[in-house]
Write a protein that holds these residues in place. Structure first.
Motif, short mmCIF file in Angstrom:
data_model
loop_
_atom_site.label_atom_id
_atom_site.label_comp_id
_atom_site.label_asym_id
_atom_site.label_seq_id
_atom_site.Cartn_x
_atom_site.Cartn_y
_atom_site.Cartn_z
N PRO A 110 -8.53 -11.77 2.47
CA PRO A 110 -9.14 -10.72 1.66
C PRO A 110 -8.31 -9.45 1.57
O PRO A 110 -8.17 -8.87 0.48
N ASN A 111 -7.71 -9.00 2.67
CA ASN A 111 -6.91 -7.79 2.64
C ASN A 111 -5.63 -7.98 1.84
O ASN A 111 -5.22 -7.10 1.07
N ASP A 112 -4.98 -9.13 2.02
CA ASP A 112 -3.76 -9.41 1.26
C ASP A 112 -4.07 -9.46 -0.23
O ASP A 112 -3.33 -8.90 -1.06
N THR A 113 -5.14 -10.13 -0.59
CA THR A 113 -5.52 -10.23 -1.99
C THR A 113 -5.81 -8.86 -2.57
O THR A 113 -5.39 -8.54 -3.69
N ARG A 114 -6.52 -8.04 -1.82
CA ARG A 114 -6.84 -6.69 -2.30
C ARG A 114 -5.58 -5.88 -2.55
O ARG A 114 -5.46 -5.19 -3.57
N ARG A 115 -4.61 -5.95 -1.63
CA ARG A 115 -3.38 -5.18 -1.79
C ARG A 115 -2.61 -5.62 -3.03
O ARG A 115 -2.10 -4.80 -3.80
N TYR B 201 -4.00 -16.36 0.56
CA TYR B 201 -4.07 -14.96 0.93
C TYR B 201 -5.47 -14.65 1.46
O TYR B 201 -6.46 -15.12 0.92
N GLU C 37 0.82 -1.21 0.00
CA GLU C 37 0.00 0.00 0.00
C GLU C 37 0.85 1.26 0.00
O GLU C 37 0.37 2.33 -0.40
N ASP D 253 -8.05 -14.60 -8.43
CA ASP D 253 -8.46 -13.36 -7.77
C ASP D 253 -7.89 -12.13 -8.47
O ASP D 253 -8.50 -11.05 -8.43
N ASN E 206 -3.04 -3.78 -10.61
CA ASN E 206 -3.92 -2.87 -11.36
C ASN E 206 -3.32 -1.48 -11.51
O ASN E 206 -3.61 -0.77 -12.48
N ARG F 27 -3.82 -7.20 -5.66
CA ARG F 27 -4.61 -6.87 -6.85
C ARG F 27 -4.45 -5.39 -7.20
O ARG F 27 -4.27 -5.02 -8.38
N GLU F 28 -4.48 -4.51 -6.20
CA GLU F 28 -4.30 -3.09 -6.46
C GLU F 28 -2.89 -2.79 -6.96
O GLU F 28 -2.70 -1.92 -7.81
#
Length: 230
Positions: A86-91, A84, A66, A118, A97, A93-94
């Protein structure tokens, strides 16, 4: 995506580029591909290399993603030992992206395909052992991938030696490296070429665009490989 010019570096897990970036690795001593495993199947040399480079980090969690500048950065995920959250996956993925390049290096682990899914990547690790009775190192279970495309990820790499690896189902990804035409997936687990085993070239490294970044999938390989990013 244009990557900044960087010096030649050495990667001890997968024949793909590691330049400016982040590294995520297992830390248990003795674990295959662990950052503190000093044996041939560890990545302690990889960790030491990252420690020597001020622009690189060895991470045991994803929070620094982040705070990093994703564009122009390369992160390497080595052999996930647990899924991973949910938070790890989101980080992660971002990170992709927003322009980062993520290298997912694994073999038969159950968690990397879930991460690829994911992220929106199409490549998947097949999960069946790959063998080659003609092009191999010491044994057919250590097949040599003889077809390596000339890309920014594979500068100076002519072939890859796999250690009891699997193939990659490429999906919509671009294939970077494949086995010889004499390879096969040992679907029935006999340890030999048998009825139902199909000879052919099988992908072992792929790359694809996801969001503003890229995802590279590949089977980990033993031994040092010199890579240059341009």
């Amino acid at each position: 995506m244009e990557l900044p010019s960087t010096p030649r570096v050495v990667l001890y897990a997968l024949a793909v580029a590691v330049g400016l970036g982040l590294v995520v690795a297992a830390s248990t001593t003795g674990a295959a591909f662990g950052a503190y495993n000093l044996e041939w199947d560890g990545t302690s040399d990889f960790r030491e290399l990252a420690d020597q480079r001020t622009e690189s980090q060895v991470l045991l969690d994803t929070e620094p993603y982040e705070r990093s500048d994703a564009n122009g950065s390369i992160a390497v995920v080595l052999s996930l030992t647990e899924p991973y959250g949910p938070n790890d996956t989101r980080r992660v993925r971002e990170f992709v992206n927003n322009g980062g390049t993520l290298v997912v290096a694994d073999d038969f682990g159950p968690h990397s395909n879930a991460l690829l899914d994911d992220l929106g990547a199409s490549a998947r690790f097949n999960g069946t052992q790959l063998r080659d009775e003609r092009h191999y190192y010491r044994a057919p279970s250590l097949p040599v991938a003889t077809n390596v495309s000339e890309t920014r990820y594979t500068a100076g790499v002519g072939q890859l030696t796999l250690n009891k690896g699997t193939a990659i189902d490429a999906g919509n990804a671009t294939v970077v490296a494949t086995t010889s035409p004499c390879a096969y997936l040992d679907r029935n687990g006999t340890g030999n070429l048998s009825a139902g085993d199909e000879l052919g070239t099988y992908p072992v490294v792929t790359t694809e665009s996801v969001g503003e970044g890229r995802v590279v999938a590949g089977r980990q390989v033993p031994g040092p490989v010199a890579i240059e990013v341009r």
